[in-house]
Design a protein around this motif. Structure first.
Motif, PDB file in Angstrom:
ATOM      1  N   ASP A  75       0.827  -1.196   0.000  1.00 45.42           N
ATOM      2  CA  ASP A  75       0.000   0.000   0.000  1.00 45.42           C
ATOM      3  C   ASP A  75       0.865   1.251   0.000  1.00 45.42           C
ATOM      4  N   TRP A  76       1.292   1.660  -1.197  1.00 45.28           N
ATOM      5  CA  TRP A  76       2.135   2.843  -1.316  1.00 45.28           C
ATOM      6  C   TRP A  76       1.403   4.093  -0.838  1.00 45.28           C
ATOM      7  N   GLN A  77       0.101   4.164  -1.070  1.00 42.44           N
ATOM      8  CA  GLN A  77      -0.658   5.337  -0.629  1.00 42.44           C
ATOM      9  C   GLN A  77      -0.472   5.550   0.868  1.00 42.44           C
ATOM     10  N   ALA A  78      -0.592   4.479   1.651  1.00 43.10           N
ATOM     11  CA  ALA A  78      -0.449   4.586   3.100  1.00 43.10           C
ATOM     12  C   ALA A  78       0.979   4.968   3.486  1.00 43.10           C
ATOM     13  N   VAL A  79       1.967   4.395   2.817  1.00 42.60           N
ATOM     14  CA  VAL A  79       3.371   4.709   3.113  1.00 42.60           C
ATOM     15  C   VAL A  79       3.654   6.183   2.835  1.00 42.60           C
ATOM     16  N   LEU A  80       3.191   6.676   1.700  1.00 45.08           N
ATOM     17  CA  LEU A  80       3.430   8.068   1.358  1.00 45.08           C
ATOM     18  C   LEU A  80       2.644   9.017   2.261  1.00 45.08           C
ATOM     19  N   ASP A  81       1.424   8.617   2.644  1.00 39.91           N
ATOM     20  CA  ASP A  81       0.647   9.426   3.592  1.00 39.91           C
ATOM     21  C   ASP A  81       1.397   9.544   4.910  1.00 39.91           C
ATOM     22  N   GLU A  82       1.891   8.418   5.410  1.00 41.25           N
ATOM     23  CA  GLU A  82       2.605   8.399   6.684  1.00 41.25           C
ATOM     24  C   GLU A  82       3.863   9.257   6.623  1.00 41.25           C
ATOM     25  N   ALA A  83       4.540   9.249   5.492  1.00 44.12           N
ATOM     26  CA  ALA A  83       5.768  10.023   5.339  1.00 44.12           C
ATOM     27  C   ALA A  83       5.501  11.481   4.993  1.00 44.12           C
ATOM     28  N   GLY A  84       4.252  11.803   4.657  1.00 50.12           N
ATOM     29  CA  GLY A  84       3.947  13.155   4.221  1.00 50.12           C
ATOM     30  C   GLY A  84       4.664  13.501   2.924  1.00 50.12           C
ATOM     31  N   ALA A 122      22.173  -0.388 -12.435  1.00 46.10           N
ATOM     32  CA  ALA A 122      21.053  -0.450 -11.502  1.00 46.10           C
ATOM     33  C   ALA A 122      19.956   0.525 -11.887  1.00 46.10           C
ATOM     34  N   MET A 123      18.737   0.059 -11.751  1.00 46.63           N
ATOM     35  CA  MET A 123      17.562   0.889 -11.971  1.00 46.63           C
ATOM     36  C   MET A 123      16.754   0.869 -10.676  1.00 46.63           C
ATOM     37  N   VAL A 124      16.079   1.965 -10.390  1.00 45.53           N
ATOM     38  CA  VAL A 124      15.191   2.015  -9.238  1.00 45.53           C
ATOM     39  C   VAL A 124      13.824   2.469  -9.725  1.00 45.53           C
ATOM     40  N   THR A 125      12.818   2.168  -8.938  1.00 49.92           N
ATOM     41  CA  THR A 125      11.450   2.539  -9.277  1.00 49.92           C
ATOM     42  C   THR A 125      11.006   3.678  -8.379  1.00 49.92           C
ATOM     43  N   ILE A 126      10.538   4.747  -8.983  1.00 51.83           N
ATOM     44  CA  ILE A 126       9.920   5.831  -8.230  1.00 51.83           C
ATOM     45  C   ILE A 126       8.417   5.596  -8.284  1.00 51.83           C
ATOM     46  N   VAL A 127       7.791   5.658  -7.126  1.00 54.78           N
ATOM     47  CA  VAL A 127       6.343   5.545  -7.027  1.00 54.78           C
ATOM     48  C   VAL A 127       5.822   6.939  -6.707  1.00 54.78           C
ATOM     49  N   THR A 128       4.860   7.410  -7.490  1.00 50.78           N
ATOM     50  CA  THR A 128       4.344   8.765  -7.309  1.00 50.78           C
ATOM     51  C   THR A 128       2.901   8.736  -6.837  1.00 50.78           C
ATOM     52  N   ARG A 129       2.581   9.669  -5.983  1.00 49.33           N
ATOM     53  CA  ARG A 129       1.203   9.814  -5.517  1.00 49.33           C
ATOM     54  C   ARG A 129       0.333  10.351  -6.658  1.00 49.33           C
ATOM     55  N   HIS A 130       0.908  11.246  -7.438  1.00 51.69           N
ATOM     56  CA  HIS A 130       0.217  11.850  -8.576  1.00 51.69           C
ATOM     57  C   HIS A 130       1.008  11.518  -9.836  1.00 51.69           C
TER      58      HIS A 130
END
Length: 168
Positions: A75-84, A122-130
């Motif tokens: 649940d990325w939404q919850a992780v990002l919410d918690e981190a602001g 190496a590649m990394v994944t950025i997850v965005t709220r928007h």
């Protein structure tokens, strides 16, 4: 939520190294993970502006810090919410020592000095709220420079020094 995969550069690279990595991978941005600092998003436009200003290193330009999560989460939404935070990085593909995760002053998980990519590609994944960040990266215009970092038109040698032109 959206995701975008970007190259990871560990250490304190020069703007020339960052531009070269973007050009070789065909993307308009990279993530730079300098020792002891949060990873930052650096775009081709950031690098272009820095080179034009006569700057040499990534830490001399404006960049965008990213919240780090140490493994894939459901649940990325919850992780990002918690981190602001609006953006996060999935660092499951990174490796580090026992101190590979550190808590910052604000409680966000940040990169530690031992955090490093497994290999040079190496590649990394950025997850965005928007979706705007991923869209902006994917649709930003190309920046073209020769091996000597002169701005140059795509598709022909540099008019200043005649070296090959690369675009990012």
């Amino acid at each position: 939520m959206d995701r975008i995969d970007l190259p990871l550069i560990a250490g304190d690279p020069s703007l020339a190294e960052v531009f070269g990595r973007m050009a070789s991978t065909g993307v308009h941005a990279v993530i730079v993970a300098a020792p002891g600092r949060e990873p930052v998003l650096v775009t081709n436009l950031d690098v272009d502006e820095g080179i034009e200003q006569g700057l040499d290193r990534v830490d001399q330009i404006s960049s965008f810090p990213l919240h780090v999560v140490n493994a894939e989460v459901e649940d990325w939404q919850a992780v990002l919410d918690e981190a602001g935070s609006s953006y996060g990085i999935d660092v499951a593909g990174w490796r580090g020592g026992d101190d590979a995760e550190d808590k910052g002053d604000d409680g966000d998980v940040v990169a530690s000095p031992t955090l490093a990519p497994r290999d040079l590609d190496a590649m990394v994944t950025i997850v965005t709220r928007h979706e705007t960040l991923a869209h902006d990266i994917r649709s930003s215009g190309e920046v073209c420079r020769c091996r000597n970092l002169h701005r140059a038109p795509k598709g022909r040698p540099c008019p200043i020094c005649s070296t090959r032109v690369r675009c990012a």
